[in-house]
Design a protein around this motif. Structure first.
Motif, PDB file in Angstrom:
ATOM      1  N   LYS A 218      49.738  11.287  40.724  1.00 38.16           N
ATOM      2  CA  LYS A 218      48.834  11.444  39.090  1.00 38.16           C
ATOM      3  C   LYS A 218      49.527  12.465  38.356  1.00 38.16           C
ATOM      4  CE  LYS A 218      43.879  11.709  40.505  1.00 38.16           C
ATOM      5  NZ  LYS A 218      42.964  12.860  41.001  1.00 38.16           N
ATOM      6  N   GLY A 219      50.473  12.897  39.186  1.00 36.36           N
ATOM      7  CA  GLY A 219      51.806  13.695  38.224  1.00 36.36           C
ATOM      8  C   GLY A 219      52.932  12.951  37.520  1.00 36.36           C
ATOM      9  N   GLU A 220      52.771  11.855  37.533  1.00 35.39           N
ATOM     10  CA  GLU A 220      53.782  11.118  37.422  1.00 35.39           C
ATOM     11  C   GLU A 220      53.469  10.808  35.834  1.00 35.39           C
ATOM     12  OE1 GLU A 220      53.819   7.233  39.571  1.00 35.39           O
ATOM     13  OE2 GLU A 220      54.527   8.095  41.653  1.00 35.39           O
ATOM     14  N   GLY A 221      52.434  10.696  35.440  1.00 34.75           N
ATOM     15  CA  GLY A 221      51.710  10.464  33.973  1.00 34.75           C
ATOM     16  C   GLY A 221      52.323  11.549  33.243  1.00 34.75           C
ATOM     17  N   LEU A 222      52.818  13.019  33.795  1.00 34.95           N
ATOM     18  CA  LEU A 222      53.007  14.390  32.506  1.00 34.95           C
ATOM     19  C   LEU A 222      53.645  14.670  31.983  1.00 34.95           C
ATOM     20  CD1 LEU A 222      51.581  16.757  35.105  1.00 34.95           C
ATOM     21  CD2 LEU A 222      49.847  16.058  34.059  1.00 34.95           C
ATOM     22  N   ALA A 223      53.889  15.140  30.771  1.00 31.91           N
ATOM     23  CA  ALA A 223      55.857  15.365  30.226  1.00 31.91           C
ATOM     24  C   ALA A 223      56.235  16.045  30.872  1.00 31.91           C
ATOM     25  CB  ALA A 223      54.897  16.087  29.213  1.00 31.91           C
ATOM     26  N   HIS A 224      57.376  15.056  31.166  1.00 32.67           N
ATOM     27  CA  HIS A 224      58.533  15.914  31.615  1.00 32.67           C
ATOM     28  C   HIS A 224      59.868  16.779  30.923  1.00 32.67           C
ATOM     29  CE1 HIS A 224      56.253  14.101  34.616  1.00 32.67           C
ATOM     30  NE2 HIS A 224      57.185  14.357  36.220  1.00 32.67           N
ATOM     31  N   PRO A 225      59.434  17.501  31.535  1.00 34.18           N
ATOM     32  CA  PRO A 225      60.370  17.961  33.042  1.00 34.18           C
ATOM     33  C   PRO A 225      59.069  19.245  33.195  1.00 34.18           C
ATOM     34  CG  PRO A 225      62.004  19.139  32.053  1.00 34.18           C
ATOM     35  CD  PRO A 225      61.459  18.634  30.499  1.00 34.18           C
ATOM     36  N   VAL A 226      58.565  18.718  34.633  1.00 36.44           N
ATOM     37  CA  VAL A 226      57.489  19.716  35.338  1.00 36.44           C
ATOM     38  C   VAL A 226      57.940  19.665  36.468  1.00 36.44           C
ATOM     39  CG1 VAL A 226      56.046  18.373  35.198  1.00 36.44           C
ATOM     40  CG2 VAL A 226      54.620  19.734  35.264  1.00 36.44           C
ATOM     41  N   ARG A 227      57.245  20.469  36.778  1.00 39.92           N
ATOM     42  CA  ARG A 227      57.682  21.060  38.488  1.00 39.92           C
ATOM     43  C   ARG A 227      56.243  20.830  38.844  1.00 39.92           C
ATOM     44  NH1 ARG A 227      57.966  27.066  41.476  1.00 39.92           N
ATOM     45  NH2 ARG A 227      58.042  26.111  44.006  1.00 39.92           N
ATOM     46  N   LEU A 228      56.297  19.778  40.500  1.00 46.94           N
ATOM     47  CA  LEU A 228      54.835  19.538  40.937  1.00 46.94           C
ATOM     48  C   LEU A 228      54.457  20.090  42.222  1.00 46.94           C
ATOM     49  CD1 LEU A 228      54.722  15.718  40.105  1.00 46.94           C
ATOM     50  CD2 LEU A 228      53.478  17.726  38.893  1.00 46.94           C
ATOM     51  N   ILE A 229      53.865  20.301  42.042  1.00 47.68           N
ATOM     52  CA  ILE A 229      53.445  20.755  43.947  1.00 47.68           C
ATOM     53  C   ILE A 229      52.032  20.480  45.103  1.00 47.68           C
ATOM     54  CG2 ILE A 229      55.413  22.824  42.943  1.00 47.68           C
ATOM     55  CD1 ILE A 229      52.825  24.841  43.464  1.00 47.68           C
ATOM     56  N   THR A 230      52.084  20.805  45.598  1.00 50.54           N
ATOM     57  CA  THR A 230      50.499  20.174  46.521  1.00 50.54           C
ATOM     58  C   THR A 230      49.994  21.305  46.974  1.00 50.54           C
ATOM     59  OG1 THR A 230      52.019  19.519  47.686  1.00 50.54           O
ATOM     60  CG2 THR A 230      51.346  17.849  46.196  1.00 50.54           C
ATOM     61  N   CYS A 231      50.944  23.041  47.195  1.00 54.29           N
ATOM     62  CA  CYS A 231      50.403  23.551  47.595  1.00 54.29           C
ATOM     63  C   CYS A 231      50.924  24.562  47.091  1.00 54.29           C
ATOM     64  CB  CYS A 231      50.256  23.568  49.372  1.00 54.29           C
ATOM     65  SG  CYS A 231      49.849  25.307  50.441  1.00 54.29           S
ATOM     66  N   LEU A 232      50.048  25.757  46.321  1.00 54.09           N
ATOM     67  CA  LEU A 232      50.631  26.934  46.287  1.00 54.09           C
ATOM     68  C   LEU A 232      51.918  27.671  47.805  1.00 54.09           C
ATOM     69  CD1 LEU A 232      47.192  28.961  44.737  1.00 54.09           C
ATOM     70  CD2 LEU A 232      49.436  27.555  44.084  1.00 54.09           C
ATOM     71  N   ASP A 233      51.690  27.738  49.064  1.00 54.08           N
ATOM     72  CA  ASP A 233      52.846  28.036  49.622  1.00 54.08           C
ATOM     73  C   ASP A 233      54.217  27.761  48.890  1.00 54.08           C
ATOM     74  OD1 ASP A 233      50.455  29.463  50.704  1.00 54.08           O
ATOM     75  OD2 ASP A 233      50.488  27.691  53.041  1.00 54.08           O
ATOM     76  N   GLN A 234      53.868  26.155  48.065  1.00 51.00           N
ATOM     77  CA  GLN A 234      54.928  26.264  48.522  1.00 51.00           C
ATOM     78  C   GLN A 234      56.156  27.501  46.310  1.00 51.00           C
ATOM     79  OE1 GLN A 234      53.163  21.788  47.626  1.00 51.00           O
ATOM     80  NE2 GLN A 234      55.424  21.422  47.564  1.00 51.00           N
ATOM     81  N   ILE A 235      54.999  28.082  46.585  1.00 50.79           N
ATOM     82  CA  ILE A 235      55.789  29.555  45.419  1.00 50.79           C
ATOM     83  C   ILE A 235      56.333  30.440  46.350  1.00 50.79           C
ATOM     84  CG2 ILE A 235      55.000  30.742  42.951  1.00 50.79           C
ATOM     85  CD1 ILE A 235      53.259  28.420  42.662  1.00 50.79           C
ATOM     86  N   HIS A 236      57.326  31.028  46.015  1.00 51.55           N
ATOM     87  CA  HIS A 236      57.509  31.712  46.792  1.00 51.55           C
ATOM     88  C   HIS A 236      57.496  33.473  45.535  1.00 51.55           C
ATOM     89  CE1 HIS A 236      61.139  34.463  48.137  1.00 51.55           C
ATOM     90  NE2 HIS A 236      61.542  33.493  48.999  1.00 51.55           N
ATOM     91  N   ASN A 237      57.620  34.343  46.795  1.00 45.53           N
ATOM     92  CA  ASN A 237      57.392  35.119  46.826  1.00 45.53           C
ATOM     93  C   ASN A 237      57.671  36.881  45.531  1.00 45.53           C
ATOM     94  OD1 ASN A 237      55.460  35.760  48.863  1.00 45.53           O
ATOM     95  ND2 ASN A 237      56.016  37.271  49.896  1.00 45.53           N
ATOM     96  N   ALA A 238      59.380  35.131  45.193  1.00 49.22           N
ATOM     97  CA  ALA A 238      60.246  36.281  43.823  1.00 49.22           C
ATOM     98  C   ALA A 238      59.856  35.340  42.719  1.00 49.22           C
ATOM     99  CB  ALA A 238      61.751  35.604  44.424  1.00 49.22           C
ATOM    100  N   ASP A 239      58.823  33.671  42.693  1.00 51.20           N
ATOM    101  CA  ASP A 239      59.526  33.303  41.820  1.00 51.20           C
ATOM    102  C   ASP A 239      58.362  34.554  40.430  1.00 51.20           C
ATOM    103  OD1 ASP A 239      60.221  30.916  43.254  1.00 51.20           O
ATOM    104  OD2 ASP A 239      58.214  29.748  43.076  1.00 51.20           O
ATOM    105  N   ARG A 240      58.730  34.402  39.312  1.00 48.45           N
ATOM    106  CA  ARG A 240      58.499  34.579  38.492  1.00 48.45           C
ATOM    107  C   ARG A 240      57.215  33.034  37.547  1.00 48.45           C
ATOM    108  NH1 ARG A 240      58.851  34.621  32.571  1.00 48.45           N
ATOM    109  NH2 ARG A 240      60.574  32.876  32.963  1.00 48.45           N
ATOM    110  N   ILE A 241      55.436  34.887  37.599  1.00 46.88           N
ATOM    111  CA  ILE A 241      54.913  33.814  36.986  1.00 46.88           C
ATOM    112  C   ILE A 241      54.172  34.539  35.869  1.00 46.88           C
ATOM    113  CG2 ILE A 241      52.518  32.236  37.151  1.00 46.88           C
ATOM    114  CD1 ILE A 241      53.677  31.170  40.017  1.00 46.88           C
ATOM    115  N   ASP A 242      54.332  34.228  34.653  1.00 48.32           N
ATOM    116  CA  ASP A 242      54.073  35.129  33.495  1.00 48.32           C
ATOM    117  C   ASP A 242      52.399  34.563  33.185  1.00 48.32           C
ATOM    118  OD1 ASP A 242      56.131  35.623  32.601  1.00 48.32           O
ATOM    119  OD2 ASP A 242      57.155  33.386  32.145  1.00 48.32           O
ATOM    120  N   ALA A 243      52.096  33.354  33.450  1.00 50.18           N
ATOM    121  CA  ALA A 243      50.262  32.950  33.088  1.00 50.18           C
ATOM    122  C   ALA A 243      50.577  32.156  33.895  1.00 50.18           C
ATOM    123  CB  ALA A 243      50.144  33.092  31.893  1.00 50.18           C
ATOM    124  N   ILE A 244      48.522  32.218  35.022  1.00 50.51           N
ATOM    125  CA  ILE A 244      47.753  31.192  35.603  1.00 50.51           C
ATOM    126  C   ILE A 244      46.495  30.596  34.544  1.00 50.51           C
ATOM    127  CG2 ILE A 244      47.276  30.755  37.648  1.00 50.51           C
ATOM    128  CD1 ILE A 244      48.178  33.066  38.532  1.00 50.51           C
TER     129      ILE A 244
END
Length: 497
Positions: A218-244
């Motif tokens: 389903k993510g193939e139709g999204l505008a790119h570049p975009v990072r696609l993940i299937t699980c929140l565990d794929q986000i590292h503790n050190a990753d900077r996320i400004d907003a959800i």
């Protein structure tokens, strides 16, 4: 052409063509409302016109001499247009597998029709030029009905192609102009109707976007570049996320509310929000805010009372869903995250949502008010909703419940009239309340026959200016009924956001 085998093949061609048109072109693909398919629509329009001529000729005439040559030329032209159409489709959209199979069967069946008709046409071409009236009973009736059907869709497709240039929203990057530059935003529900436009706007605006999706296809139709993940565990503790931005949840109006469906609707929202709480808890740098989806269903079922964010609720399943969702989001405030609970109204856009389901029946004169038509519809145009989300991320004064609706709600009867006017269609139908209640149960009663008169008090107080505050002018623009001036409107929106 008095050949039962030939007429059987023609009948098969008719039914497969009708299936392709109704299920794919009008149903899943909705080609008439996709500006990218302008050329394909033109090809369909011309081909359907040729089909109308072919069906009428086969059903009621024997063309001899030069008329045989004209009919043969039309048959050949149909083949060439179909080949062109195949190329155009592959270049401009991803066809579902059912449509590819159907196209293959149509091509094979059409080839068999030509093989049976060719010897007869060859003989007729040597006869003196004339149009000889004939009748093949019910076969002729079938061909006439089919000619009328494809003729109708020929006109419709050519009209849709002509309005294609008037469709399409404003520059997506301008929708998120309120944001600081180069944010990293995590979006759940990013492949849905709202999420797709939000992701497009964020990507075009130069932001880094991570989209959580259960299905990478389903993510193939999204505008790119975009990072696609299937699980929140794929986000590292050190990753900077400004907003959800949390928009994920099982659709609420796509089936009967069985006990299992009700549980899935609530659990899908609560479990995702709790998973986001766990993510925030382990991140080294906490996001500044969570923009959490909710809906005006939080207020329950009301009559004419005007509802601001301070209004109370009335019991209903839609309230239970929203209340549980909001309750799951509020604990993130304990981690220092600003939580905005967007109580979203009916999101309108020709690309999806409730309006997409109504366009085809209204276009063919089958639209109408639901029940009494007096129930309130609190709505929001999709691009305005994206602008609200961006404003909620950027504006630190917005917190808690925020009504994401246009400032002028309408009754269902007025919505019906406005949509019919935008599509230049009459309104004859009214769906009785008993029918919707019987067929859809509580889902029909709570989402179609009842409503809420919601106003965006917090957004208005914050100075947010809606690009589409009133329904009728908005429908005129997004349906291509008139020139929308979207680029100029977007420039104005940038200064008002």
């Amino acid at each position: 052409m008095d050949n039962p085998v030939l007429w059987t093949l023609i009948s098969i061609q008719i039914f497969m063509g009708a299936f392709d048109t109704l299920v794919h072109h009008e149903g899943s693909e909705r080609l008439a409302w996709r500006p990218s398919q302008k050329t394909e629509l033109r090809l369909h329009g011309v081909r359907n016109f040729f089909y109308a001529v072919i069906f009428l000729c086969f059903g009621w005439l024997e063309p001899h001499g030069v008329y045989t040559m004209l009919l043969t030329a039309i048959l050949v032209a149909e083949v060439l247009i179909t080949l062109w159409d195949f190329v155009e489709e592959d270049m401009t959209r991803k066809l579902p597998w059912t449509e590819r199979i159907n196209h293959t069967l149509l091509a094979l069946n059409y080839g068999a029709i030509l093989a049976l008709a060719a010897p007869v046409l060859w003989q007729w071409s040597f006869l003196p030029s004339a149009l000889i009236p004939v009748s093949y009973g019910w076969w002729s009736v079938l061909s006439t009905v089919s000619a009328l059907g494809v003729g109708l869709f020929s006109a419709r497709d050519l009209f849709a192609a002509a309005r294609s240039d008037r469709l399409g929203g404003a520059d997506p990057a301008g929708l998120v102009a309120a944001l600081p530059p180069r944010l990293h935003i995590l979006v759940t529900g990013g492949t849905g109707f709202i999420g797709q436009r939000l992701v497009e706007a964020l990507v075009r605006g130069g932001h880094f976007v991570t989209v959580l999706t259960r299905d990478l296809r389903k993510g193939e139709g999204l505008a790119h570049p975009v990072r696609l993940i299937t699980c929140l565990d794929q986000i590292h503790n050190a990753d900077r996320i400004d907003a959800i931005v949390n928009l994920a949840g099982d659709p609420i109006a796509n089936g009967l509310w069985t006990s299992r469906k009700r549980a899935r609707i609530i659990n899908s929202r609560v479990e995702m929000t709790e998973a986001l709480k766990a993510l925030v808890g382990r991140l080294d740098n906490k996001p500044a805010c969570l923009i959490n989806g909710s809906a005006i269903g939080w207020y329950g079922l009301h009559d004419d009372e005007t509802l601001t964010e301070e209004a109370s609720f009335k019991p209903a399943f839609v309230h239970d869903v929203c209340a549980r969702w909001e309750q799951a989001a509020r604990p993130l405030e304990q981690d220092g995250v600003r939580v905005v609970l967007l109580r979203i109204g009916l999101v309108l856009g020709v690309e999806g949502g409730i309006l997409a389901k109504l366009l085809t029946p209204f276009e063919f004169g089958g639209g109408g008010a639901m029940g009494s038509g007096r129930q309130w519809m609190s709505w929001i145009e999709r691009d305005d909703l994206v602008r609200i989300i961006a404003r909620a991320v950027a504006d630190e004064t917005l917190t808690g419940a925020v009504n994401a609706t246009a400032p002028v709600p309408v009754r269902n009867a007025d919505f019906t009239k406005a949509l019919a006017k935008a599509l230049h269609r009459p309104v004859f139908v009214r769906l009785p309340a008993w029918l919707l209640s019987t067929a859809l149960g509580d889902m029909g009663r709570e989402t179609m026959l009842a409503g809420q008169r919601v106003v965006p008090a917090k957004l208005v107080a914050a100075g947010f200016r809606f690009r589409h505050p009133e329904l009728a002018p908005m429908l005129q623009v997004i349906t291509g009924a008139k020139e929308g001036g979207t680029h100029g409107a977007e420039q104005k929106a940038r200064s008002l956001a």
